[in-house]
Design a protein around this motif. Structure first.
Motif, mmCIF file in Angstrom:
data_model
loop_
_atom_site.group_PDB
_atom_site.id
_atom_site.type_symbol
_atom_site.label_atom_id
_atom_site.label_comp_id
_atom_site.label_asym_id
_atom_site.label_seq_id
_atom_site.Cartn_x
_atom_site.Cartn_y
_atom_site.Cartn_z
ATOM 1 N N HIS A 63 0.816 -1.180 0.037
ATOM 2 C CA HIS A 63 0.194 -0.101 -0.075
ATOM 3 C C HIS A 63 0.832 1.221 0.130
ATOM 4 N N LYS A 64 2.141 1.226 -0.443
ATOM 5 C CA LYS A 64 2.975 2.323 -0.415
ATOM 6 C C LYS A 64 2.394 3.454 -1.078
ATOM 7 N N ARG A 65 1.929 3.169 -2.548
ATOM 8 C CA ARG A 65 1.678 4.270 -3.265
ATOM 9 C C ARG A 65 0.298 4.864 -2.696
ATOM 10 N N GLU A 66 -0.632 4.220 -2.157
ATOM 11 C CA GLU A 66 -1.836 4.724 -1.370
ATOM 12 C C GLU A 66 -1.264 5.801 -0.499
ATOM 13 N N VAL A 67 -0.383 5.087 0.680
ATOM 14 C CA VAL A 67 -0.064 5.925 1.833
ATOM 15 C C VAL A 67 0.614 7.382 1.343
ATOM 16 N N ILE A 68 1.401 7.216 0.052
ATOM 17 C CA ILE A 68 2.188 8.333 -0.371
ATOM 18 C C ILE A 68 1.123 9.413 -0.926
ATOM 19 N N GLU A 69 0.381 8.870 -1.698
ATOM 20 C CA GLU A 69 -0.585 9.820 -2.253
ATOM 21 C C GLU A 69 -1.661 10.496 -1.128
ATOM 22 N N THR A 70 -1.884 9.770 -0.218
ATOM 23 C CA THR A 70 -2.683 10.176 0.943
ATOM 24 C C THR A 70 -1.841 11.439 1.807
ATOM 25 N N VAL A 71 -0.700 11.145 1.787
ATOM 26 C CA VAL A 71 0.300 12.055 2.593
ATOM 27 C C VAL A 71 0.271 13.468 1.619
ATOM 28 N N ILE A 72 0.612 13.132 0.392
ATOM 29 C CA ILE A 72 0.789 14.491 -0.222
ATOM 30 C C ILE A 72 -0.427 15.306 -0.607
ATOM 31 N N ASP A 73 -1.546 14.467 -0.679
ATOM 32 C CA ASP A 73 -2.996 15.403 -0.690
ATOM 33 C C ASP A 73 -3.087 16.001 0.745
ATOM 34 N N LEU A 74 -2.841 15.728 1.939
ATOM 35 C CA LEU A 74 -2.779 16.254 3.109
ATOM 36 C C LEU A 74 -1.885 17.335 3.324
ATOM 37 N N LEU A 75 -0.828 17.212 2.712
ATOM 38 C CA LEU A 75 0.182 18.322 3.030
ATOM 39 C C LEU A 75 -0.073 19.403 2.145
ATOM 40 N N TYR A 76 -0.582 19.240 0.881
ATOM 41 C CA TYR A 76 -0.764 20.282 -0.011
ATOM 42 C C TYR A 76 -1.592 21.436 0.588
ATOM 43 N N PRO A 77 -2.650 21.274 1.235
ATOM 44 C CA PRO A 77 -3.270 22.384 1.586
ATOM 45 C C PRO A 77 -2.612 23.423 2.786
ATOM 46 N N LEU A 78 -1.692 22.688 3.583
ATOM 47 C CA LEU A 78 -1.088 23.197 4.364
ATOM 48 C C LEU A 78 -0.175 24.434 3.838
ATOM 49 N N ASN A 79 -0.004 25.479 5.157
ATOM 50 C CA ASN A 79 0.989 26.498 4.564
ATOM 51 C C ASN A 79 2.450 25.947 4.093
ATOM 52 N N ARG A 80 2.704 26.417 2.864
ATOM 53 C CA ARG A 80 3.954 25.944 2.376
ATOM 54 C C ARG A 80 5.122 26.196 3.072
ATOM 55 N N TYR A 81 5.308 27.212 4.086
ATOM 56 C CA TYR A 81 6.676 27.280 4.538
ATOM 57 C C TYR A 81 6.652 26.592 6.086
ATOM 58 N N SER A 82 5.599 25.868 6.304
ATOM 59 C CA SER A 82 5.446 25.051 7.392
ATOM 60 C C SER A 82 5.976 23.427 6.883
ATOM 61 N N VAL A 83 5.868 23.427 5.796
ATOM 62 C CA VAL A 83 6.438 22.003 5.087
ATOM 63 C C VAL A 83 7.951 21.956 4.620
ATOM 64 N N SER A 84 8.540 20.948 5.233
ATOM 65 C CA SER A 84 10.016 21.010 5.026
ATOM 66 C C SER A 84 10.228 20.520 3.409
ATOM 67 N N CYS A 85 10.710 21.597 2.830
ATOM 68 C CA CYS A 85 11.139 21.039 1.262
ATOM 69 C C CYS A 85 12.228 19.862 1.156
ATOM 70 N N LYS A 86 13.208 19.917 2.223
ATOM 71 C CA LYS A 86 14.054 18.641 2.264
ATOM 72 C C LYS A 86 13.275 17.379 2.410
ATOM 73 N N ALA A 87 12.342 17.523 3.437
ATOM 74 C CA ALA A 87 11.521 16.261 3.466
ATOM 75 C C ALA A 87 10.885 15.932 2.176
ATOM 76 N N LEU A 88 10.178 16.969 1.609
ATOM 77 C CA LEU A 88 9.349 16.648 0.428
ATOM 78 C C LEU A 88 10.363 16.096 -0.724
ATOM 79 N N PHE A 89 11.642 16.193 -0.897
ATOM 80 C CA PHE A 89 12.226 15.838 -1.459
ATOM 81 C C PHE A 89 12.661 14.152 -1.230
#
Length: 546
Positions: A256-282
């Protein structure tokens, strides 16, 4: 003694309950108590309807009932059976409240059929005291709701448990690793040094992170949405999501890796951009390379990275190309990220643009020696940013020089396209001199660089010829002086005849300009002799004319 069986209940294939006529029961897993078919049906509308429709033609053959996907499974059915046999009484605790509430609703155990308090009502009363439950008890209830997600979500009990959970998170102190919670003995403080995750700022854990890794995708989504609605800091939420993803994807056999990754990305997307680590996004980007993410989801991830690409280092950008790709690094990915950066309205300031320009120069120098990198991709890199992103194009020139060194079979037309990324006006005199003598570059580019330098010299000399007043002239700066001296010393030994002619012509014009400057000097000297002795001492002439 032979026991007469009048009811056989198969619960989800987990166990078979045998109910006999003398009020006793046994199961395939060695449970026993005393209740009969009539007792069961006296507390459950569902069972009552089921038994009343059944007609037993032969007393020798027991009635068989099979439940598929019964809420709570074997454990829940046994609790219901014991409740019925004890005449509607059972000990209800935080450990069994949710499972009893769900099974009671499923079996329709209402007061419609029984005069005593129904199981639904008793479980509901226990739920009302949820605010007094300990943290482990809430986690147990949450797990039960998650195991019966469809029913608990429909009944709204899952939301009630999550609301209680979020209330604990928002009220408990999270400022110290050793800080106590409202129920210190019940909470599991997750700060430790055992995990490599705790060493990364992106995954710095709050006390509740580890406990809530047990959640499945659907429950986790509901939790995060409630955290957002309760205004929990977006930094904390994003760190939980990164931690959750890391833990869930650490198992290489996970389906279920793909499902988990897509879920996390969808939940991160609406958050304030500067609260999300760019290094972690990489890190997420690298993790998703082996997964076939949806186009929308991948675009969201690249968009989040692009909006703060100025915060990363070169190492983060050097992502290997997908399988069967020509180049060593994924240049197409970086180009898409750059486009997202330029499209981030209101956030692409001049200072940020300069940072990304410097980053792009480093990236070009890194990928230039790749013999498989197509010239069209390298041109796209060189021209990806607007001209204002760089004060100097020396780094662009050096990267192109490396690329041409490795790709020495390019046509003249291809070389000219690559060189279109150079702004010759922003080349230093040293770079221009190197380019003029560089046989790897097309002759036209060398001529163009010299022409721009020529116009720069002419402009400087014109400025030097303007007097500020009758008794003075503006000084030529030492930098300008060095440019003029450099122009006089340019080495004309270039193979191309046209280039030689340009160099010679340029030096001739410099000499003519120097003659004009000396003439101006003589005129000024004559003017000074005519002045009286008490005249103000004139300012010194430009060094170029001395």
């Amino acid at each position: 003694m032979k026991v007469d069986i009048d009811l056989e209940v198969d619960v989800n294939g987990e166990g078979i309950f045998h109910v006999n006529k003398i009020n006793s029961v046994s199961t395939a897993i060695n449970h026993s108590s005393g209740f009969s078919q009539e007792i069961l049906s006296s507390f459950s509308v569902r069972l009552n309807k089921l038994f009343s429709k059944a007609s037993v033609k032969s007393t020798a053959e027991p009635l068989k009932v099979i439940f598929h996907d019964l809420t709570g499974g074997e454990e829940a059915f046994e609790l219901v059976a014991r409740f019925c046999y004890n005449n509607g009484r059972i000990q209800i605790t935080p450990a069994n409240t949710c499972i009893l509430y769900c099974i009671a609703q499923s079996m329709e155990m209402t007061e419609e059929i029984s005069s005593s308090p129904s199981l639904i009502k008793q479980a509901e009363k226990s739920l009302e005291g949820m605010s007094y439950w300990s943290w482990p008890e809430i986690l147990t209830a949450l797990k039960q709701c998650q195991d019966s997600y469809s029913v608990s979500n429909t009944l709204g009990i899952l939301d009630r448990v999550l609301d209680s959970l979020v209330a604990r998170i928002t009220t408990a102190s999270d400022t110290s690793p050793s800080g106590s919670s409202p129920e210190a003995s019940g909470y599991r403080i997750s700060f430790d040094t055992k995990s490599s995750l705790s060493t990364k700022n992106s995954y710095q854990r709050a006390w509740w992170f580890e406990d809530l890794v047990i959640l499945n995708n659907e429950t986790m989504k509901k939790l995060v949405n409630k955290l957002v609605s309760q205004r929990v800091e977006h930094v904390t939420i994003s760190r939980y999501l990164f931690y959750y993803l890391k833990c869930k994807c650490s198992d290489p056999t996970s389906e279920h890796k793909r499902e988990v990754i897509e879920t996390v990305i969808d939940l991160l997307y609406p958050l304030n951009r500067y609260s999300v680590s760019c290094k972690a996004l990489f890190d997420v980007l690298r993790l998703s390379n082996s997964q076939s993410l949806s186009i929308c989801c991948r675009d969201r991830l690249e968009n989040m990275i692009g909006s703060q690409i100025d915060q990363v280092t070169l190492d983060s950008l050097l992502i290997s190309s997908p399988a069967r790709a020509d180049s060593l690094y994924d240049v197409n990915l970086f180009l898409r990220i750059l486009r997202h950066f330029l499209d981030s309205e209101g956030r692409t300031t001049f200072a940020r643009l300069k940072k990304v320009g410097a980053l792009l120069d480093l990236y070009m120098a890194e990928v230039a020696p790749d013999s498989c990198l197509k010239s069209s991709k390298f041109v796209a890199l060189a021209t990806a940013l607007p001209d204002v992103a760089r004060d100097s194009h020396d780094a662009v020139y050096r990267a192109i020089d490396m690329y041409l060194e490795v790709h020495n079979r390019l046509s003249e037309e291809e070389k000219l396209k690559i060189c279109s990324g150079i702004n010759y006006k922003k080349l230093s005199p040293e770079a221009c001199k190197h380019l003029a003598q560089n046989s790897k570059f097309p002759s036209r580019t060398a001529v163009r660089a010299l022409l721009y330098q020529q116009s720069k010299i002419k402009s400087l000399l014109q400025e030097s010829s303007c007097l500020k007043s009758m008794d003075g002239q503006r000084r030529v700066s030492s930098d300008e002086e060095q440019i003029v001296l450099y122009a006089k010393k340019l080495d004309p030994s270039v193979e191309n005849e046209k280039l030689k002619a340009h160099l010679q012509g340029m030096q001739w014009r410099v000499m003519e300009l120097e003659k004009a400057c000396r003439k101006m000097q003589n005129q000024m000297a004559k003017m000074m002799k005519n002045k009286t002795s008490n005249s103000v001492i004139s300012r010194s002439l430009p060094k170029l004319c001395s």
